[in-house]
Design a protein around this motif. Structure first.
Motif, PDB file in Angstrom:
ATOM      1  N   ALA A  14      10.737  77.272  -1.849  1.00 57.82           N
ATOM      2  CA  ALA A  14      11.877  77.487  -1.413  1.00 57.82           C
ATOM      3  C   ALA A  14      13.003  76.629  -0.253  1.00 57.82           C
ATOM      4  O   ALA A  14      13.490  76.924  -0.307  1.00 57.82           O
ATOM      5  CB  ALA A  14      11.635  79.391  -0.194  1.00 57.82           C
ATOM      6  N   PRO A  16      14.044  73.933  -1.122  1.00 57.71           N
ATOM      7  CA  PRO A  16      15.212  72.887  -1.575  1.00 57.71           C
ATOM      8  C   PRO A  16      16.540  73.976  -1.301  1.00 57.71           C
ATOM      9  O   PRO A  16      17.686  73.386  -0.195  1.00 57.71           O
ATOM     10  CB  PRO A  16      15.507  72.767  -2.631  1.00 57.71           C
ATOM     11  N   ALA A  17      16.322  75.283  -1.473  1.00 56.63           N
ATOM     12  CA  ALA A  17      17.741  76.525  -0.945  1.00 56.63           C
ATOM     13  C   ALA A  17      17.284  76.880   0.490  1.00 56.63           C
ATOM     14  O   ALA A  17      18.555  77.675   0.713  1.00 56.63           O
ATOM     15  CB  ALA A  17      17.572  77.369  -2.045  1.00 56.63           C
ATOM     16  N   ASP A  19      18.187  76.319   3.748  1.00 55.78           N
ATOM     17  CA  ASP A  19      19.133  76.086   4.544  1.00 55.78           C
ATOM     18  C   ASP A  19      20.324  76.668   4.127  1.00 55.78           C
ATOM     19  O   ASP A  19      21.530  77.061   4.854  1.00 55.78           O
ATOM     20  CB  ASP A  19      19.779  74.600   4.887  1.00 55.78           C
ATOM     21  N   ASP A  20      20.555  77.445   2.407  1.00 54.67           N
ATOM     22  CA  ASP A  20      22.014  78.434   2.006  1.00 54.67           C
ATOM     23  C   ASP A  20      22.712  79.042   3.219  1.00 54.67           C
ATOM     24  O   ASP A  20      23.613  80.078   3.100  1.00 54.67           O
ATOM     25  CB  ASP A  20      21.823  77.906   0.815  1.00 54.67           C
ATOM     26  N   GLU A  21      21.445  79.649   3.706  1.00 55.31           N
ATOM     27  CA  GLU A  21      21.218  80.962   4.413  1.00 55.31           C
ATOM     28  C   GLU A  21      21.522  80.329   5.185  1.00 55.31           C
ATOM     29  O   GLU A  21      21.327  79.713   6.159  1.00 55.31           O
ATOM     30  CB  GLU A  21      19.949  81.563   4.444  1.00 55.31           C
ATOM     31  N   SER A 157      15.801  87.026   0.154  1.00 55.87           N
ATOM     32  CA  SER A 157      15.749  85.446  -0.624  1.00 55.87           C
ATOM     33  C   SER A 157      15.837  86.564  -2.038  1.00 55.87           C
ATOM     34  O   SER A 157      14.896  87.753  -2.610  1.00 55.87           O
ATOM     35  CB  SER A 157      13.899  85.502  -1.018  1.00 55.87           C
TER      36      SER A 157
END
Length: 217
Positions: A14, A16-17, A19-21, A157
């Motif tokens: 989880a 790599p993505a 910080d997209d939240e 998620s």
């Protein structure tokens, strides 16, 4: 029941993505400023020794370091720790980050002025033991900050959580009244702040229960 290897693998994947939240990466100025303001209201003027358990990619650690505090972050996922280190280095901030179990941080006999945990207790196989461990890591008069809630896991998620997660004691989060009841015997005083109405914290409105529990030992 879940195991630590499976949990670490999940969060490594989880990372790599992560910080997209909006509330993870704190990339938008209103969200970042909202969290910085909250932390400033909870943590006395520094420098304080702060332990950020389940630190993820280090966004809150970075805010605390920027405010002049001495920060140690712990996360079970090595990739999360790598990203946290890189984030603070890129910002010119100091911080120490360790790979380890957030429920039993690998910090030896060191004691801290503040211990911060955000959205972590639902992932723990024995959250009650973690609460005892965390309060024991604080100096007398130290502050425990738990940012938690009861949320709809769907939407947090894209991938299902690890096998056996439904058997975790606080899977899906824990209500503020219930967490306060668990913690009250371990502390000298606590208060709960409702965070559900603060859209800037989350990058938009939320409808589930979100709060902070701030306690002293």
């Amino acid at each position: 029941m879940t195991d630590s290897a499976a949990i670490a693998a999940y969060w490594n994947a989880a990372a790599p993505a992560f910080d997209d939240e909006p509330d993870h990466g704190l990339r938008a100025a209103p969200t970042r400023e909202a969290w910085a303001g909250l932390l400033a209201s909870w943590v006395p003027p520094g420098p304080a020794d702060v332990l950020d358990v389940g630190c993820g990619t280090g966004s809150l650690s970075a805010l605390l370091a920027a405010a002049g505090h001495r920060v140690t972050g712990v996360d079970l996922a090595p990739r999360m720790v790598e990203l946290a280190r890189a984030k603070l280095t890129a910002a010119g901030l100091a911080g120490r980050f360790l790979v380890g179990d957030a429920a039993a941080p690998p910090t030896g006999d060191r004691r801290f002025d503040v211990l911060l945990s955000r959205h972590l207790v639902w992932t723990l196989p024995d959250p009650r033991a973690a609460l005892r461990e965390w309060t024991g890591r604080l100096r007398p008069g130290g502050i425990l900050i738990l940012v938690e809630g009861r949320w709809r896991e769907a939407g947090r998620s894209a991938a299902p959580y690890v096998a056996g997660a439904e058997a975790l004691p606080w899977h899906g989060g824990i209500a503020a009244d219930d967490l306060a009841a668990e913690l009250r015997p371990l502390v000298t005083g606590l208060r709960v702040e409702d965070l559900g109405d603060h859209a800037d914290l989350w990058g938009g409105p939320v409808t589930d229960e979100r709060y902070a529990l701030i306690a002293r030992v």
